[in-house]
Design an enzyme around this catalytic site. Structure first.
Site, PDB file in Angstrom:
ATOM      1  N   GLY A  18     -18.738  22.296  -8.711  1.00 14.78           N
ATOM      2  CA  GLY A  18     -17.290  22.348  -9.225  1.00 14.78           C
ATOM      3  C   GLY A  18     -16.484  23.583  -9.074  1.00 14.78           C
ATOM      4  O   GLY A  18     -17.210  24.730  -8.985  1.00 14.78           O
ATOM      5  N   ASP A  30      -9.261  18.157  -8.675  1.00 12.30           N
ATOM      6  CA  ASP A  30     -10.502  17.809  -9.336  1.00 12.30           C
ATOM      7  C   ASP A  30     -11.141  18.986 -10.190  1.00 12.30           C
ATOM      8  O   ASP A  30     -12.200  19.448  -9.880  1.00 12.30           O
ATOM      9  CB  ASP A  30     -11.673  17.510  -8.280  1.00 12.30           C
ATOM     10  CG  ASP A  30     -12.776  16.840  -8.692  1.00 12.30           C
ATOM     11  OD1 ASP A  30     -12.752  16.113  -9.575  1.00 12.30           O
ATOM     12  OD2 ASP A  30     -13.850  17.042  -7.759  1.00 12.30           O
ATOM     13  N   ASN A  82     -16.643  13.653 -18.748  1.00 14.60           N
ATOM     14  CA  ASN A  82     -17.920  14.270 -18.686  1.00 14.60           C
ATOM     15  C   ASN A  82     -18.078  15.450 -19.631  1.00 14.60           C
ATOM     16  O   ASN A  82     -18.200  16.448 -19.606  1.00 14.60           O
ATOM     17  CB  ASN A  82     -18.200  15.290 -17.343  1.00 14.60           C
ATOM     18  CG  ASN A  82     -16.987  15.926 -16.887  1.00 14.60           C
ATOM     19  OD1 ASN A  82     -15.784  15.604 -17.242  1.00 14.60           O
ATOM     20  ND2 ASN A  82     -17.121  16.767 -16.132  1.00 14.60           N
TER      21      ASN A  82
END
Length: 438
Positions: free
Chosen positions: A346, A327, A117
């Protein structure tokens, strides 16, 4: 700091040592490695030119040695994180590659899989090559994940084979579901030609809609649009049906619901080559955190309920869940410190991963979770033994702390664990003939 002389290394100093120019002696360190003959033993470990040359209850100092004496020192195989994001190229204000790798090292990770990303999206062999070249001199091994589709737009397959040849270890569109089932079917079929690992984010966007948090009591009370568990479970069901039809290898990252665990458990009993991961925040935090309207708790998948957390813990204990990931997703303040509706998804997690897992599970389980997954991604897992390459994480499991801003090493500060009680600390790593201590 590069040191060439015999010394005791103090805590809380940023130190990078090139082992190729010296010997390293770890003193009085407890080995936590279920694959090692020295598991649960307190020993001295001698490392010469990046190789473990001796392990014994006591080893004498020798000339030109650097002794490491740290409080409650433990050592394990190097930790691996299967889902890490930085920013470079394109979002350097969030995190650069080299600084991000320093964060990973000081958090205890010798290997990370880096998500695609970036800007541009990592969807070509050239972009994979940029990442591998940029990171090749670092102590931490960076393994790129290539985008599954061009620009992660979910329309056309990216050049998967070429990316694998350039160093990609898996293929997936980070946090973007593949809406077209035929596209995923073709990807699973095509990747079998070179034993590729396909990832599919578990969310049906037609069900999730414009939801932001878990759809249940809290979302109603807070007036926030919800994402039902069904959005995840329908996608998991679909993907498992496709895998059963095509064969190949499928990895489902960051599952979050009890039903997802049950579905994957059933698929494994059928012999399907499916693996999955869960995040540290989904193992610890529930949607009750949302009452603060703190955007650090805005994550994908959304935080679920205690019932889901219990099922995830059970899934780990039974072996249904293959690995745990931080993550880690740095988000700059301009996109996080805003109204909840407008904030980006996030949370960072490298720095808190060990402290979270060590506060939930016993130390053996905790270390296994931090080292699992390497084989799935085609990464060598090196045991602690005489003659082995030194790929080690140094840590203490005892220290209890309240995680706060001073514990954040990342450029971005968007941690969901600020103010939370954690247990244990990482000292750093020894890998690639380098030692990095924080």
């Amino acid at each position: 700091m590069v040191c060439y002389f015999c010394a005791d290394i103090p805590v809380n100093r940023n130190i990078i040592i090139k082992i190729s120019k010296m010997n390293i002696l770890l003193k009085s360190t407890t080995v936590i490695d279920s694959t090692s003959p020295f598991n649960n033993k307190t020993v001295d470990i001698l490392i010469e030119d990046g190789i473990i040359t001796d392990i014994d209850s006591t080893l004498q100092s020798i000339p030109n040695i650097t002794e490491i004496n740290l409080a409650d020192l433990h050592v394990s195989r190097g930790w691996f994180d299967s889902s890490v994001s930085f920013g470079e190229p394109g979002y350097e204000e969030r995190e650069t590659i080299l600084h991000g790798l320093d964060v990973a090292a000081k958090s205890g990770f010798t290997s990370i899989a880096l998500n695609p990303n970036t800007l541009p999206i990592t969807d070509t062999s050239a972009s994979i090559g940029f990442l591998t070249v940029k990171s090749q001199q670092h102590a931490v091994n960076l393994y790129p994940i290539g985008a599954l589709t061009v620009k992660s737009e979910g329309k056309d397959l990216a050049e998967l084979y070429d990316m694998q040849q350039a160093g990609a270890v898996a293929f997936g569109d980070y946090k973007k579901a593949i809406a077209n089932p035929n596209l995923l079917k073709i990807a699973l079929l095509y990747a079998q030609n070179f034993n590729g690992l396909v990832q599919s984010f578990p969310q049906d966007n037609s069900i999730a809609g414009k939801g932001m948090v878990h759809e249940e009591e809290q979302s109603t009370l807070l007036g926030l649009k919800g994402i039902p568990s069904l959005a995840e479970e329908l996608q998991v069901t679909r993907d498992l049906f496709l895998l059963e039809y095509t064969g190949g290898k499928l990895h489902i990252p960051t599952i979050s619901t009890a039903k997802s665990v049950a579905l994957i458990k059933e698929a494994k009993t059928k012999g399907l080559a499916v693996t999955c991961s869960v995040t540290t925040h989904h193992l610890k935090l529930t949607d009750n955190e949302l009452v603060k309207f703190d955007a650090n708790y805005k994550v994908q998948p959304p935080l679920r309920t205690q019932k889901d957390i219990t099922a995830l813990h059970k899934g780990i204990q039974e072996g249904t869940i293959d690995m745990v990931t931080s993550d880690h997703q740095p988000i700059d303040i301009e996109h996080k410190k805003v109204e909840f509706d407008s904030a980006s998804y996030g949370t960072i997690g490298l720095e808190s991963s060990f402290g979270v897992l060590n506060s939930i599970f016993d130390i053996e389980t905790c270390i296994n979770l931090l080292t699992n997954g390497k084989e799935i991604f085609g990464i060598e897992d090196i045991t602690i033994d005489k003659g082995s390459t030194a790929n080690l994480t140094l840590f203490s499991p005892k220290k209890e702390l309240i995680f706060d801003q001073k514990d954040i090493l990342s450029t971005s500060k968007n941690s969901a664990f600020l103010g939370k009680s954690l247990k244990g600390q990482s000292y750093g790593i020894i890998a690639n003939k380098k030692m990095i201590l924080k």
